[in-house]
Motif scaffolding. Structure first.
Motif, mmCIF file in Angstrom:
data_model
loop_
_atom_site.group_PDB
_atom_site.id
_atom_site.type_symbol
_atom_site.label_atom_id
_atom_site.label_comp_id
_atom_site.label_asym_id
_atom_site.label_seq_id
_atom_site.Cartn_x
_atom_site.Cartn_y
_atom_site.Cartn_z
ATOM 1 N N GLN A 28 6.810 -3.281 0.629
ATOM 2 C CA GLN A 28 5.498 -3.670 0.091
ATOM 3 C C GLN A 28 4.420 -2.994 0.925
ATOM 4 O O GLN A 28 4.221 -3.345 2.082
ATOM 5 C CB GLN A 28 5.340 -5.189 0.140
ATOM 6 N N ALA A 29 3.731 -2.041 0.319
ATOM 7 C CA ALA A 29 2.668 -1.323 1.011
ATOM 8 C C ALA A 29 1.324 -2.005 0.776
ATOM 9 O O ALA A 29 1.084 -2.576 -0.291
ATOM 10 C CB ALA A 29 2.612 0.123 0.533
ATOM 11 N N GLY A 46 9.438 6.507 5.914
ATOM 12 C CA GLY A 46 8.530 7.597 5.621
ATOM 13 C C GLY A 46 7.336 7.147 4.812
ATOM 14 O O GLY A 46 7.367 6.093 4.172
ATOM 15 N N TRP A 47 6.294 7.951 4.875
ATOM 16 C CA TRP A 47 5.131 7.789 4.004
ATOM 17 C C TRP A 47 4.989 9.055 3.163
ATOM 18 O O TRP A 47 5.123 10.173 3.674
ATOM 19 C CB TRP A 47 3.857 7.572 4.820
ATOM 20 N N PHE A 48 4.712 8.846 1.903
ATOM 21 C CA PHE A 48 4.468 9.936 0.970
ATOM 22 C C PHE A 48 3.163 9.633 0.245
ATOM 23 O O PHE A 48 2.649 8.510 0.300
ATOM 24 C CB PHE A 48 5.613 10.027 -0.052
ATOM 25 N N ARG A 49 2.650 10.627 -0.444
ATOM 26 C CA ARG A 49 1.442 10.392 -1.225
ATOM 27 C C ARG A 49 1.458 11.244 -2.487
ATOM 28 O O ARG A 49 2.114 12.293 -2.530
ATOM 29 C CB ARG A 49 0.174 10.692 -0.413
ATOM 30 N N GLN A 50 0.747 10.766 -3.482
ATOM 31 C CA GLN A 50 0.638 11.505 -4.732
ATOM 32 C C GLN A 50 -0.812 11.458 -5.189
ATOM 33 O O GLN A 50 -1.343 10.388 -5.503
ATOM 34 C CB GLN A 50 1.549 10.925 -5.806
ATOM 35 N N ALA A 51 -1.428 12.628 -5.197
ATOM 36 C CA ALA A 51 -2.800 12.755 -5.654
ATOM 37 C C ALA A 51 -2.811 12.916 -7.171
ATOM 38 O O ALA A 51 -1.813 13.342 -7.760
ATOM 39 C CB ALA A 51 -3.459 13.949 -4.983
ATOM 40 N N VAL A 87 -2.359 7.997 -4.019
ATOM 41 C CA VAL A 87 -1.580 6.772 -3.879
ATOM 42 C C VAL A 87 -0.543 7.034 -2.795
ATOM 43 O O VAL A 87 0.188 8.026 -2.860
ATOM 44 C CB VAL A 87 -0.894 6.388 -5.198
ATOM 45 N N TYR A 88 -0.504 6.159 -1.822
ATOM 46 C CA TYR A 88 0.410 6.304 -0.688
ATOM 47 C C TYR A 88 1.592 5.353 -0.858
ATOM 48 O O TYR A 88 1.413 4.172 -1.155
ATOM 49 C CB TYR A 88 -0.317 6.016 0.618
ATOM 50 N N TYR A 89 2.772 5.907 -0.637
ATOM 51 C CA TYR A 89 4.010 5.149 -0.785
ATOM 52 C C TYR A 89 4.786 5.130 0.524
ATOM 53 O O TYR A 89 4.878 6.161 1.207
ATOM 54 C CB TYR A 89 4.908 5.789 -1.838
ATOM 55 N N CYS A 90 5.349 3.989 0.848
ATOM 56 C CA CYS A 90 6.313 3.965 1.949
ATOM 57 C C CYS A 90 7.720 4.025 1.353
ATOM 58 O O CYS A 90 7.940 3.621 0.210
ATOM 59 C CB CYS A 90 6.146 2.721 2.815
ATOM 60 N N ALA A 91 8.626 4.555 2.134
ATOM 61 C CA ALA A 91 9.991 4.753 1.663
ATOM 62 C C ALA A 91 10.954 4.595 2.822
ATOM 63 O O ALA A 91 10.578 4.752 3.990
ATOM 64 C CB ALA A 91 10.135 6.137 1.037
ATOM 65 N N ASN A 126 15.999 6.300 -0.396
ATOM 66 C CA ASN A 126 16.636 5.460 -1.405
ATOM 67 C C ASN A 126 15.740 4.332 -1.910
ATOM 68 O O ASN A 126 15.953 3.828 -3.006
ATOM 69 C CB ASN A 126 17.910 4.828 -0.822
ATOM 70 N N TYR A 127 14.792 3.921 -1.077
ATOM 71 C CA TYR A 127 13.990 2.758 -1.389
ATOM 72 C C TYR A 127 12.509 3.118 -1.293
ATOM 73 O O TYR A 127 12.089 3.806 -0.357
ATOM 74 C CB TYR A 127 14.315 1.609 -0.418
ATOM 75 N N TRP A 128 11.751 2.624 -2.260
ATOM 76 C CA TRP A 128 10.339 2.963 -2.350
ATOM 77 C C TRP A 128 9.496 1.707 -2.567
ATOM 78 O O TRP A 128 9.901 0.813 -3.328
ATOM 79 C CB TRP A 128 10.090 3.932 -3.507
ATOM 80 N N GLY A 129 8.329 1.696 -1.947
ATOM 81 C CA GLY A 129 7.368 0.645 -2.202
ATOM 82 C C GLY A 129 6.548 0.977 -3.440
ATOM 83 O O GLY A 129 6.706 2.039 -4.043
ATOM 84 N N GLN A 130 5.635 0.094 -3.783
ATOM 85 C CA GLN A 130 4.887 0.232 -5.034
ATOM 86 C C GLN A 130 3.665 1.124 -4.906
ATOM 87 O O GLN A 130 3.101 1.502 -5.923
ATOM 88 C CB GLN A 130 4.443 -1.157 -5.538
ATOM 89 N N GLY A 131 3.254 1.471 -3.724
ATOM 90 C CA GLY A 131 2.110 2.354 -3.544
ATOM 91 C C GLY A 131 0.814 1.612 -3.325
ATOM 92 O O GLY A 131 0.607 0.518 -3.864
ATOM 93 N N THR A 132 -0.060 2.233 -2.552
ATOM 94 C CA THR A 132 -1.382 1.688 -2.305
ATOM 95 C C THR A 132 -2.385 2.836 -2.384
ATOM 96 O O THR A 132 -2.142 3.911 -1.849
ATOM 97 C CB THR A 132 -1.450 0.952 -0.952
ATOM 98 N N LEU A 133 -3.489 2.615 -3.083
ATOM 99 C CA LEU A 133 -4.445 3.683 -3.369
ATOM 100 C C LEU A 133 -5.437 3.853 -2.228
ATOM 101 O O LEU A 133 -6.076 2.886 -1.795
ATOM 102 C CB LEU A 133 -5.193 3.380 -4.666
ATOM 103 N N VAL A 134 -5.559 5.090 -1.795
ATOM 104 C CA VAL A 134 -6.570 5.466 -0.805
ATOM 105 C C VAL A 134 -7.541 6.425 -1.470
ATOM 106 O O VAL A 134 -7.128 7.452 -2.015
ATOM 107 C CB VAL A 134 -5.923 6.136 0.420
#
Length: 118
Positions: A4-5, A34-39, A92-96, A106-114
């Motif tokens: 949960q991010a 890890g942290w990832f992001r998607q613009a 949107v930033y995701y933890c994994a 293998n596992y991803w959070g729902q994302g939080t918008l920055v």
């Protein structure tokens, strides 16, 4: 493991935000985090990662020197401190999580918008 991010929001360029990711349902200390992001309109990209014990961190070149990843295995949390934010950090930033340094997450959070305004 469930992730949960939180911590996203609107900030002006040059400002700071701290993202947190809470894990549950697994042995948190066994996972590389890890942290990832998607613009908007772009593919998801790697931002940072930290090994299970927190001993080794890795960053994308675009955030090196500005972002810091850390973890607290006692609290089952991983954080991303983001300083000197730029408009291009908007995403949107995701933890994994994954087991081991190699392989896919293998596992991803729902994302939080920055959102970083200029």
């Amino acid at each position: 493991v469930q992730l949960q991010a939180s911590g996203g929001g609107l900030v002006q360029a040059g400002g700071s935000l701290r993202l947190s990711c809470a894990a549950s349902g697994g042995t948190f200390s066994a996972y590389v985090m890890g942290w990832f992001r998607q613009a908007p309109g772009k593919e998801r990209e790697f931002v940072a990662r930290i090994t299970s014990t927190g001993g080794i961190t890795m960053y994308a070149d675009s955030v090196k020197g500005r972002f810091t990843i850390s973890r607290d295995n006692a609290k089952n949390t991983v954080s991303l401190q983001m300083n000197s934010l730029k408009p291009e950090d908007t995403a949107v930033y995701y933890c994994a999580a994954k087991r081991g340094v190699a392989g896919s997450y293998n596992y991803w959070g729902q994302g939080t918008l920055v959102t970083v305004s200029s």
